[in-house]
Design a protein around this motif. Structure first.
Motif, PDB file in Angstrom:
ATOM      1  N   SER A   6       0.837  -1.386   0.380  1.00 43.38           N
ATOM      2  CA  SER A   6      -0.214  -0.096   0.066  1.00 43.38           C
ATOM      3  C   SER A   6       0.843   1.168   0.165  1.00 43.38           C
ATOM      4  O   SER A   6       2.285   1.314   0.250  1.00 43.38           O
ATOM      5  CB  SER A   6      -0.542  -0.025   1.868  1.00 43.38           C
ATOM      6  OG  SER A   6       0.224   0.073   2.096  1.00 43.38           O
ATOM      7  N   PHE A   7       0.576   2.807  -0.524  1.00 42.15           N
ATOM      8  CA  PHE A   7       1.102   3.636  -0.243  1.00 42.15           C
ATOM      9  C   PHE A   7       1.321   3.906   0.983  1.00 42.15           C
ATOM     10  O   PHE A   7       2.735   4.642   1.307  1.00 42.15           O
ATOM     11  CB  PHE A   7      -0.019   4.418  -0.881  1.00 42.15           C
ATOM     12  CG  PHE A   7       0.983   6.214  -1.343  1.00 42.15           C
ATOM     13  CD1 PHE A   7       1.485   5.816  -2.250  1.00 42.15           C
ATOM     14  CD2 PHE A   7       0.900   7.054  -0.425  1.00 42.15           C
ATOM     15  CE1 PHE A   7       2.084   7.221  -2.786  1.00 42.15           C
ATOM     16  CE2 PHE A   7       1.557   8.535  -0.184  1.00 42.15           C
ATOM     17  CZ  PHE A   7       1.986   8.457  -1.338  1.00 42.15           C
ATOM     18  N   SER A   8       0.741   3.895   2.144  1.00 40.06           N
ATOM     19  CA  SER A   8       0.970   4.238   3.428  1.00 40.06           C
ATOM     20  C   SER A   8       2.419   2.572   3.718  1.00 40.06           C
ATOM     21  O   SER A   8       3.008   3.838   4.914  1.00 40.06           O
ATOM     22  CB  SER A   8      -0.116   3.850   4.305  1.00 40.06           C
ATOM     23  OG  SER A   8      -0.312   2.509   3.967  1.00 40.06           O
ATOM     24  N   ASP A   9       2.300   2.052   3.343  1.00 32.94           N
ATOM     25  CA  ASP A   9       2.938   1.122   3.281  1.00 32.94           C
ATOM     26  C   ASP A   9       4.668   1.563   3.213  1.00 32.94           C
ATOM     27  O   ASP A   9       5.919   0.791   3.976  1.00 32.94           O
ATOM     28  CB  ASP A   9       2.839  -0.075   3.160  1.00 32.94           C
ATOM     29  CG  ASP A   9       1.741  -1.251   3.812  1.00 32.94           C
ATOM     30  OD1 ASP A   9       2.198  -0.858   4.700  1.00 32.94           O
ATOM     31  OD2 ASP A   9       1.799  -2.300   2.773  1.00 32.94           O
ATOM     32  N   GLN A  27       9.455  -6.917  -8.258  1.00 30.25           N
ATOM     33  CA  GLN A  27       8.883  -5.164  -9.139  1.00 30.25           C
ATOM     34  C   GLN A  27       8.056  -5.257  -8.310  1.00 30.25           C
ATOM     35  O   GLN A  27       7.288  -6.466  -7.754  1.00 30.25           O
ATOM     36  CB  GLN A  27       8.949  -6.014 -10.145  1.00 30.25           C
ATOM     37  CG  GLN A  27       9.578  -5.626 -11.330  1.00 30.25           C
ATOM     38  CD  GLN A  27       8.341  -5.735 -12.607  1.00 30.25           C
ATOM     39  OE1 GLN A  27       7.114  -5.237 -12.289  1.00 30.25           O
ATOM     40  NE2 GLN A  27       9.672  -6.043 -13.700  1.00 30.25           N
ATOM     41  N   ILE A  28       7.560  -4.194  -7.210  1.00 27.89           N
ATOM     42  CA  ILE A  28       6.518  -4.742  -6.698  1.00 27.89           C
ATOM     43  C   ILE A  28       5.883  -3.280  -6.207  1.00 27.89           C
ATOM     44  O   ILE A  28       5.665  -2.401  -7.071  1.00 27.89           O
ATOM     45  CB  ILE A  28       7.394  -4.065  -4.853  1.00 27.89           C
ATOM     46  CG1 ILE A  28       7.895  -4.810  -4.268  1.00 27.89           C
ATOM     47  CG2 ILE A  28       5.923  -3.835  -3.854  1.00 27.89           C
ATOM     48  CD1 ILE A  28       8.805  -4.505  -3.410  1.00 27.89           C
ATOM     49  N   THR A  29       4.499  -4.009  -6.888  1.00 26.85           N
ATOM     50  CA  THR A  29       3.156  -2.663  -7.648  1.00 26.85           C
ATOM     51  C   THR A  29       2.540  -2.252  -6.344  1.00 26.85           C
ATOM     52  O   THR A  29       2.534  -2.550  -5.132  1.00 26.85           O
ATOM     53  CB  THR A  29       2.274  -3.884  -8.106  1.00 26.85           C
ATOM     54  OG1 THR A  29       2.331  -4.324  -8.951  1.00 26.85           O
ATOM     55  CG2 THR A  29       1.157  -2.656  -8.652  1.00 26.85           C
ATOM     56  N   VAL A  30       2.410  -0.863  -5.923  1.00 24.92           N
ATOM     57  CA  VAL A  30       1.716   0.612  -5.059  1.00 24.92           C
ATOM     58  C   VAL A  30       0.224   0.104  -5.361  1.00 24.92           C
ATOM     59  O   VAL A  30      -0.030   0.917  -6.210  1.00 24.92           O
ATOM     60  CB  VAL A  30       2.915   0.965  -4.626  1.00 24.92           C
ATOM     61  CG1 VAL A  30       2.399   2.641  -4.056  1.00 24.92           C
ATOM     62  CG2 VAL A  30       4.424   1.102  -4.563  1.00 24.92           C
ATOM     63  N   PHE A  31      -0.025   0.423  -4.495  1.00 21.62           N
ATOM     64  CA  PHE A  31      -1.194   0.658  -4.396  1.00 21.62           C
ATOM     65  C   PHE A  31      -1.712   1.893  -3.279  1.00 21.62           C
ATOM     66  O   PHE A  31      -1.345   1.785  -2.575  1.00 21.62           O
ATOM     67  CB  PHE A  31      -2.746  -0.591  -4.132  1.00 21.62           C
ATOM     68  CG  PHE A  31      -2.569  -1.504  -4.996  1.00 21.62           C
ATOM     69  CD1 PHE A  31      -4.228  -2.361  -5.429  1.00 21.62           C
ATOM     70  CD2 PHE A  31      -1.447  -2.857  -5.513  1.00 21.62           C
ATOM     71  CE1 PHE A  31      -3.046  -2.765  -6.458  1.00 21.62           C
ATOM     72  CE2 PHE A  31      -1.485  -3.770  -6.138  1.00 21.62           C
ATOM     73  CZ  PHE A  31      -2.664  -3.673  -6.471  1.00 21.62           C
ATOM     74  N   ARG A  32      -3.140   2.724  -4.240  1.00 21.83           N
ATOM     75  CA  ARG A  32      -3.480   3.738  -3.376  1.00 21.83           C
ATOM     76  C   ARG A  32      -4.730   4.066  -3.776  1.00 21.83           C
ATOM     77  O   ARG A  32      -5.447   3.644  -4.927  1.00 21.83           O
ATOM     78  CB  ARG A  32      -2.747   4.741  -4.417  1.00 21.83           C
ATOM     79  CG  ARG A  32      -2.489   6.262  -2.624  1.00 21.83           C
ATOM     80  CD  ARG A  32      -2.232   7.675  -3.695  1.00 21.83           C
ATOM     81  NE  ARG A  32      -2.424   8.606  -2.508  1.00 21.83           N
ATOM     82  CZ  ARG A  32      -2.052   9.362  -2.785  1.00 21.83           C
ATOM     83  NH1 ARG A  32      -0.928  10.087  -3.787  1.00 21.83           N
ATOM     84  NH2 ARG A  32      -1.762  10.162  -1.326  1.00 21.83           N
ATOM     85  N   ASN A  33      -5.366   4.035  -2.941  1.00 21.43           N
ATOM     86  CA  ASN A  33      -6.951   3.655  -2.820  1.00 21.43           C
ATOM     87  C   ASN A  33      -7.693   2.866  -3.269  1.00 21.43           C
ATOM     88  O   ASN A  33      -8.214   2.609  -4.154  1.00 21.43           O
ATOM     89  CB  ASN A  33      -7.453   5.320  -3.496  1.00 21.43           C
ATOM     90  CG  ASN A  33      -7.020   6.242  -2.518  1.00 21.43           C
ATOM     91  OD1 ASN A  33      -7.248   6.349  -1.050  1.00 21.43           O
ATOM     92  ND2 ASN A  33      -6.966   7.447  -3.417  1.00 21.43           N
ATOM     93  N   ASN A  34      -7.211   1.472  -3.197  1.00 25.13           N
ATOM     94  CA  ASN A  34      -7.273   0.360  -3.732  1.00 25.13           C
ATOM     95  C   ASN A  34      -7.287  -0.324  -5.091  1.00 25.13           C
ATOM     96  O   ASN A  34      -7.850  -0.922  -6.051  1.00 25.13           O
ATOM     97  CB  ASN A  34      -8.394  -0.247  -2.662  1.00 25.13           C
ATOM     98  CG  ASN A  34      -8.640  -0.337  -1.409  1.00 25.13           C
ATOM     99  OD1 ASN A  34      -7.491  -1.058  -1.250  1.00 25.13           O
ATOM    100  ND2 ASN A  34      -9.384   0.162  -1.257  1.00 25.13           N
ATOM    101  N   LYS A  35      -6.607   0.885  -5.784  1.00 25.73           N
ATOM    102  CA  LYS A  35      -6.286   1.122  -6.927  1.00 25.73           C
ATOM    103  C   LYS A  35      -4.291   0.955  -7.551  1.00 25.73           C
ATOM    104  O   LYS A  35      -3.482   1.275  -6.675  1.00 25.73           O
ATOM    105  CB  LYS A  35      -6.588   2.512  -8.083  1.00 25.73           C
ATOM    106  CG  LYS A  35      -8.028   2.309  -7.630  1.00 25.73           C
ATOM    107  CD  LYS A  35      -8.747   3.775  -8.770  1.00 25.73           C
ATOM    108  CE  LYS A  35     -10.522   3.221  -8.166  1.00 25.73           C
ATOM    109  NZ  LYS A  35     -10.841   5.146  -8.734  1.00 25.73           N
TER     110      LYS A  35
END
Length: 74
Positions: A6-9, A27-35
């Motif tokens: 998550s973005f906060s992580d 690779q790590i995909t970062v999510f913000r607001n579940n997107k």
């Protein structure tokens, strides 16, 4: 299985996440607001440049405490 955060992580643990990306070459995909917002990906380093990186790691290991002290000075 794809790695996500998550973005906060990422805000809280960027150093740990960056280490994982660089050492495990994932690779790590970062999510913000579940997107999905963006990816953190490792950079492929040409073989001829790896000598310089090893030297930089050696200098960092030898002087890490000095760099930390300088970073925390006012």
């Amino acid at each position: 299985m794809p790695l996500t955060a998550s973005f906060s992580d990422v805000r809280r643990d960027l150093s740990t996440i960056a280490d994982k990306v660089m050492t495990d070459h994932v690779q790590i995909t970062v999510f913000r607001n579940n997107k999905p917002a963006f990816k953190i990906v490792p950079i492929d380093v040409p073989a001829e440049d790896k000598g310089y990186l090893a030297l930089a790691d050696e200098v960092d290991a030898d002087y890490h405490d000095v760099f930390e002290a300088l970073a925390h000075e006012s």
